[in-house]
Design an enzyme around this catalytic site. Structure first.
Site, PDB file in Angstrom:
ATOM      1  N   LYS A 106      -7.162  -4.930  -3.032  1.00 20.07           N
ATOM      2  CA  LYS A 106      -7.816  -5.373  -1.765  1.00 20.07           C
ATOM      3  C   LYS A 106      -8.703  -4.285  -1.354  1.00 20.07           C
ATOM      4  CE  LYS A 106      -3.992  -4.375   1.283  1.00 20.07           C
ATOM      5  NZ  LYS A 106      -4.905  -3.131   1.954  1.00 20.07           N
ATOM      6  N   ASP A 139       0.762  -1.157   0.087  1.00 26.71           N
ATOM      7  CA  ASP A 139      -0.073   0.099  -0.021  1.00 26.71           C
ATOM      8  C   ASP A 139       0.774   1.336   0.074  1.00 26.71           C
ATOM      9  OD1 ASP A 139      -1.957  -1.805   0.172  1.00 26.71           O
ATOM     10  OD2 ASP A 139      -2.819  -1.130   2.200  1.00 26.71           O
ATOM     11  N   CYS A 196      -2.101  -2.602   7.663  1.00 29.34           N
ATOM     12  CA  CYS A 196      -1.861  -3.633   6.629  1.00 29.34           C
ATOM     13  C   CYS A 196      -0.800  -4.368   6.366  1.00 29.34           C
ATOM     14  CB  CYS A 196      -2.227  -2.755   5.286  1.00 29.34           C
ATOM     15  SG  CYS A 196      -3.721  -2.446   5.157  1.00 29.34           S
TER      16      CYS A 196
HETATM   17  C1  VGL Z   1      -4.685   0.684   5.683  1.00 29.03           C
HETATM   18  C2  VGL Z   1      -6.309   1.738   6.973  1.00 29.03           C
HETATM   19  C3  VGL Z   1      -7.275   1.340   6.242  1.00 29.03           C
HETATM   20  C4  VGL Z   1      -2.908   0.376   5.400  1.00 29.03           C
HETATM   21  C5  VGL Z   1      -5.492   0.802   4.691  1.00 29.03           C
HETATM   22  O1  VGL Z   1      -2.793   0.094   4.227  1.00 29.03           O
HETATM   23  O2  VGL Z   1      -2.632   0.271   6.460  1.00 29.03           O
HETATM   24  N1  VGL Z   1      -4.917   1.257   7.008  1.00 29.03           N
HETATM   25  N2  VGL Z   1      -6.944   0.986   4.949  1.00 29.03           N
END
Ligand code: VGL
Ligand code: ZN
Length: 197
Positions: free
Chosen positions: A106, A9, A151
């Site tokens: 995702k 991410d 994540c």
């Molecule tokens: C994430 C919160 C919501 C992350 C993704 O990538 O850690 N955190 N969505």
């Protein structure tokens, strides 16, 4: 033993100026790019939510960073982030995306959040990543990216539970650190057998 680098991410919304900015989220990008050269397989994940996703506070007329109860358990309500097709959902512009063998998205299921690259937050709906890694003979995973306590943490713990050897390069992650989440994540990863370096 075949290793893969899993880059979690590294997207605009998790970097300074983004909707769910992780402090220093962008600082890790050059180090991640450099590390890619050492790996026979590089996999990127991309948080990829439809507008009105159930993990968004706005969907519940609630304040961001409060908790709610979902059918699958407690869930943090986030600011709107990583909406499919938005600039915020794009990878950081300096991230070397061309080296990626696979980009796995995702969080596209409107009703279930997905922190982990392996399972949605119900801990049962698979993303398909496990099968991809196993059919390629990948046994060892090095994880980097954002955010350490959400994540990266959930991905690392799930991977360890599935029997992969997992190392998290903490110097190439950064945390949201909400309500003690980083300390809890570190402890949870250690208990699951994840190596933190
Ligand atoms: C994430 C919160 C919501 C992350 C993704 O990538 O850690 N955190 N969505
Ligand atoms: Zn998200």
């Amino acid at each position: 033993m075949t290793q893969a680098l899993l880059v979690i991410d590294v997207q605009n919304d998790f970097c300074p100026g983004g909707a769910l900015a992780v402090p220093e989220g962008d600082v890790i990008v050059p180090g991640i790019n450099a590390l890619m050269a050492d790996f026979p397989a590089v996999i990127l994940t991309q948080d990829w939510h439809p507008a009105g996703h159930s993990s968004f506070a706005s969907t519940h007329n609630a304040e961001p960073m409060t908790m709610t109860e979902m059918p699958y358990g407690p869930q943090v309500l986030w600011p709107d982030h990583c909406i499919q097709g938005s600039i915020g959902a794009q990878f950081h512009p300096d991230l070397t995306v061309d080296r990626a063998d696979l980009i796995i998205r995702k969080g596209y299921n409107p009703a279930i959040d997905s922190y982990s690259a392996f399972f949605e937050n119900d801990h049962t709906t698979p993303t398909g990543l496990e099968g991809y890694l196993r059919t390629r003979g990948i046994t060892n995973l090095i994880m980097v990216g954002l955010a350490t306590d959400f994540c990266v943490n959930f991905s690392a713990v799930d991977a360890a539970k599935l029997g992969f050897k997992v190392t998290v390069r903490e110097d190439l992650t950064r945390a949201i650190d909400f309500d003690g989440s980083l300390t809890a994540a570190r402890e949870g990863m250690r208990v699951a057998g994840v190596v933190l370096t």
